[in-house]
Motif scaffolding. Structure first.
Motif, PDB file in Angstrom:
ATOM      1  N   UNK A 115       0.792  -1.074  -0.002  1.00 20.14           N
ATOM      2  CA  UNK A 115       0.055   0.054  -0.057  1.00 20.14           C
ATOM      3  C   UNK A 115       0.951   1.168   0.076  1.00 20.14           C
ATOM      4  N   UNK A 116       0.500   2.107  -0.785  1.00 24.87           N
ATOM      5  CA  UNK A 116       1.061   3.542  -0.698  1.00 24.87           C
ATOM      6  C   UNK A 116       0.561   4.341   0.389  1.00 24.87           C
ATOM      7  N   UNK A 117      -0.715   4.445   0.711  1.00 19.21           N
ATOM      8  CA  UNK A 117      -1.160   5.527   1.764  1.00 19.21           C
ATOM      9  C   UNK A 117      -1.070   4.552   3.001  1.00 19.21           C
ATOM     10  N   UNK A 118      -0.907   5.571   4.088  1.00 21.42           N
ATOM     11  CA  UNK A 118      -0.919   5.112   5.452  1.00 21.42           C
ATOM     12  C   UNK A 118      -2.004   4.510   6.162  1.00 21.42           C
ATOM     13  N   UNK A 119      -1.841   3.210   6.563  1.00 20.76           N
ATOM     14  CA  UNK A 119      -3.059   2.768   7.028  1.00 20.76           C
ATOM     15  C   UNK A 119      -3.487   3.294   8.497  1.00 20.76           C
ATOM     16  N   UNK A 120      -2.505   3.696   9.086  1.00 22.97           N
ATOM     17  CA  UNK A 120      -2.704   4.596  10.299  1.00 22.97           C
ATOM     18  C   UNK A 120      -3.620   5.732  10.099  1.00 22.97           C
ATOM     19  N   UNK A 121      -3.207   6.406   9.046  1.00 23.15           N
ATOM     20  CA  UNK A 121      -4.318   7.721   8.571  1.00 23.15           C
ATOM     21  C   UNK A 121      -5.702   7.141   8.260  1.00 23.15           C
ATOM     22  N   UNK A 122      -5.871   6.036   7.603  1.00 23.01           N
ATOM     23  CA  UNK A 122      -6.871   5.549   7.095  1.00 23.01           C
ATOM     24  C   UNK A 122      -7.707   5.251   8.181  1.00 23.01           C
ATOM     25  N   UNK A 123      -7.228   4.602   9.093  1.00 25.71           N
ATOM     26  CA  UNK A 123      -7.894   4.133  10.445  1.00 25.71           C
ATOM     27  C   UNK A 123      -8.231   5.198  11.109  1.00 25.71           C
ATOM     28  N   UNK A 124      -7.400   6.082  11.324  1.00 26.48           N
ATOM     29  CA  UNK A 124      -7.645   7.339  12.105  1.00 26.48           C
ATOM     30  C   UNK A 124      -8.862   8.225  11.362  1.00 26.48           C
TER      31      UNK A 124
END
Length: 573
Positions: free
Chosen positions: A42-51
């Motif tokens: 993945x190129x996008x941060x999972x942490x950001x998506x979870x937040x």
């Protein structure tokens, strides 16, 4: 605390290792492995998506249960199921899986029967000839294990470039978001795009009074502030990476960027040219006596010694100075030159996405073509395609191309195993229906140098061998690759019109930069391909282009810079 995709993937992968050693349900193990591979791509941060409250279960191979585990890791940094597994088994057991030939069943036997908990225990057991006593080993396999242990260099101290990128990206974003900051650049081996990075050097220009140092040392991933001054600070990040930040005046920014980008040998060569012109060149500028006469930009540094700009990837003192003096610097290939990807997988073998999903993702990236190269039948662990399944895949590609209506052309292809005797893994009548074959060695990696070379040369003799994939078979930091006379292989490939691959997977980057340079000198065609196993992996192309640039390659040296018609004509040649 920011949790990176890399850390989430590592925890899932580590848990899968320990569960497999325990003999847990194969489906459960596979689920964690697939999740780890998806997350790593993945190129996008999972942490950001979870937040942001996004539905993580919508990701490929991430159901609601795994999505909840991801959210737990993002919030706490820990995976409870992994901690429980580490209570049942020594965590260092998973290190044994790094040794070629040791699968989970063998590691389990070593642990249960010989009480081996780590690599040191294993080395001692091998030295005392206790391993040969275990069922399934014997004296020969024990000696082979001893040889592999002697060659293994342990966990890599340098981070793969992709991991350094993931760590650096939010830090740079944080610094750039500060009022008064003008330029933020990562120099060093990171800027030269070396395949691994030991530390990060960040240069910043900012207005006077800007609180750059406070922002840097207060960054939430800093575990230790090693030093801090008005213009320089050094920190250690939670990931173990050292980062140096230097606040430099705009008038000296170019000189500092040149100095800290390196490589050291390149800088020394440039400084010597300066001395010949009665100039002093250092990180503070270009000086004639006490007067600064240049250094605001890197171009001013090179102008001072009568050189054109030299791209960072070339700055290794490997002939670039002489080439610049003689106006022979190559016009390096760029990412925009790539017209398609010639090595990608789908769910038909060991990929994570469907044929259509991969094609659509490639079209979104502006590609004219994408070769779907699922594994052939010999790679059973990857569910390789036998002749019947390969025929069905060919028909499916033809049908999809009609539906895509010219937006992108999906090429009928295969990643074709080169068998131990050099023959190919599928019959000619199947291969004749394909647009191209990407041939690769996946087993018998321990053949002697001459036999391995002859094996590959025989494969190159086939009219169906269009591209030799990951020619050295290396895995960065884990496996050096098989013994091979690569120059002999390259000369044969040039004679037969077969291309060699720069595999852009960050764990491979095979060919390496020196190999690329040799291939160019010998007139060997190159294909830069991602070996993508998911849609996100298609973005790995940039790492292959970086490697090619370090190897002095131009767009003309690379076959997938050509349009579709030209490529197909070249493959048929």
């Amino acid at each position: 605390m920011t949790v990176h995709n890399r850390e989430i993937a590592e925890q899932f992968s580590h848990l899968a290792d320990l569960l497999e050693i325990e003999g847990a349900d194969a489906y459960r193990v596979r689920a964690y492995r697939q999740a780890a591979q998806t997350i790593a791509g993945l190129s996008e941060s999972l942490a950001d998506r979870a937040a942001a409250g996004e539905d993580l279960s919508a990701l490929p191979h991430i159901g609601e249960s795994l999505a909840e585990k991801i959210r737990t890791i993002c919030e706490t940094g820990h995976l409870p199921q992994l901690e429980e597994a580490e209570e049942r088994l020594p965590a260092a057991l998973s290190d044994l899986l790094e040794i070629s030939g040791l699968g989970p069943k063998r590691v389990k036997a070593l642990h249960q029967d010989l009480h081996i908990d780590n690599l040191q225990d294993l080395k001692q057991a091998v030295a005392e000839h206790r391993v040969r006593e275990l069922s399934g080993f014997g004296a020969k396999s024990e000696q082979a294990l001893a040889d592999k242990l002697a060659q293994w260099q342990g966990p890599a101290e340098r981070l793969p470039l992709i991991e350094a990128e993931e760590i650096a990206r939010p830090l740079v974003h944080s610094l750039r978001g500060l009022d008064g900051v003008d330029q933020v650049t990562i120099a060093g081996s990171f800027r030269r795009r070396k395949e691994t990075v030991g530390d990060l050097d960040i240069l910043v220009t900012a207005a006077e009074g800007t609180s750059v140092m406070e922002r840097f040392t207060g960054y939430d991933e800093v575990s230790e502030v090693v030093s801090q001054g008005e213009t320089r600070a050094t920190v250690l990040l939670r990931a173990g990476l050292q980062v140096d930040l230097r606040l430099v005046p705009a008038a000296a920014y170019g000189a500092a960027l040149h100095y800290f980008t390196g490589a050291k040998a390149h800088n020394i060569a440039v400084r010597r040219l300066g001395v010949q012109r009665d100039l002093k060149i250092n990180e503070y500028g270009v000086f004639h006596g006490d007067e600064r006469v240049g250094g605001r930009t890197e171009q001013e540094v090179y102008d001072a010694v009568d050189l054109p700009f030299i791209e960072p990837e070339l700055r290794e003192d490997r002939g670039e100075i002489e080439a610049a003096q003689e106006d022979r610097l190559p016009a390096l290939i760029g990412l925009d030159d790539i017209r398609g990807d010639l090595h990608a997988h789908t769910k038909a073998s060991d990929g994570h996405d469907s044929l259509r999903q991969m094609a659509e993702a490639a079209a979104e990236r502006g590609y004219a073509y994408l070769a779907i190269t699922d594994h052939s039948q010999h790679v059973t662990v990857a569910h390789g395609l036998d002749p019947q399944r390969m025929a069905a895949q060919i028909d499916a590609v033809d049908a999809l191309n009609e539906e895509l209506d010219g937006r992108i052309r999906v090429l009928k292809a295969v990643e074709l195993d080169i068998l131990a005797d050099g023959s190919l893994d599928l019959p000619d009548d199947v291969l004749e229906r394909l647009d191209l074959c990407v041939c690769a060695v996946h087993h018998k990696l321990d053949l002697p140098r001459q036999k391995q070379t002859e094996r590959i040369l025989r494969a190159l003799d086939s009219q169906h061998c269009h591209i030799l994939a990951h020619p050295r078979g290396r895995l960065i930091g884990k496996r050096a690759g098989y013994e091979l006379d690569l120059e002999r292989v390259m000369r044969a490939a040039a004679e037969r019109g077969c291309a060699l691959e720069v595999n852009a997977q960050p764990k491979r980057l095979d060919l390496d930069d020196s190999d690329c340079r040799l291939a160019k000198e010998l007139g060997v065609r190159i294909a830069i391909s991602t070996d993508a196993h998911s849609q996100g992996n298609l973005d790995y192309m940039r790492f292959g282009v970086d490697q090619a640039r370090r190897g002095w390659l131009t767009a003309d040296d690379v076959i997938n810079t050509r349009g579709l018609d030209d490529l197909l004509a070249l493959l048929r040649h």
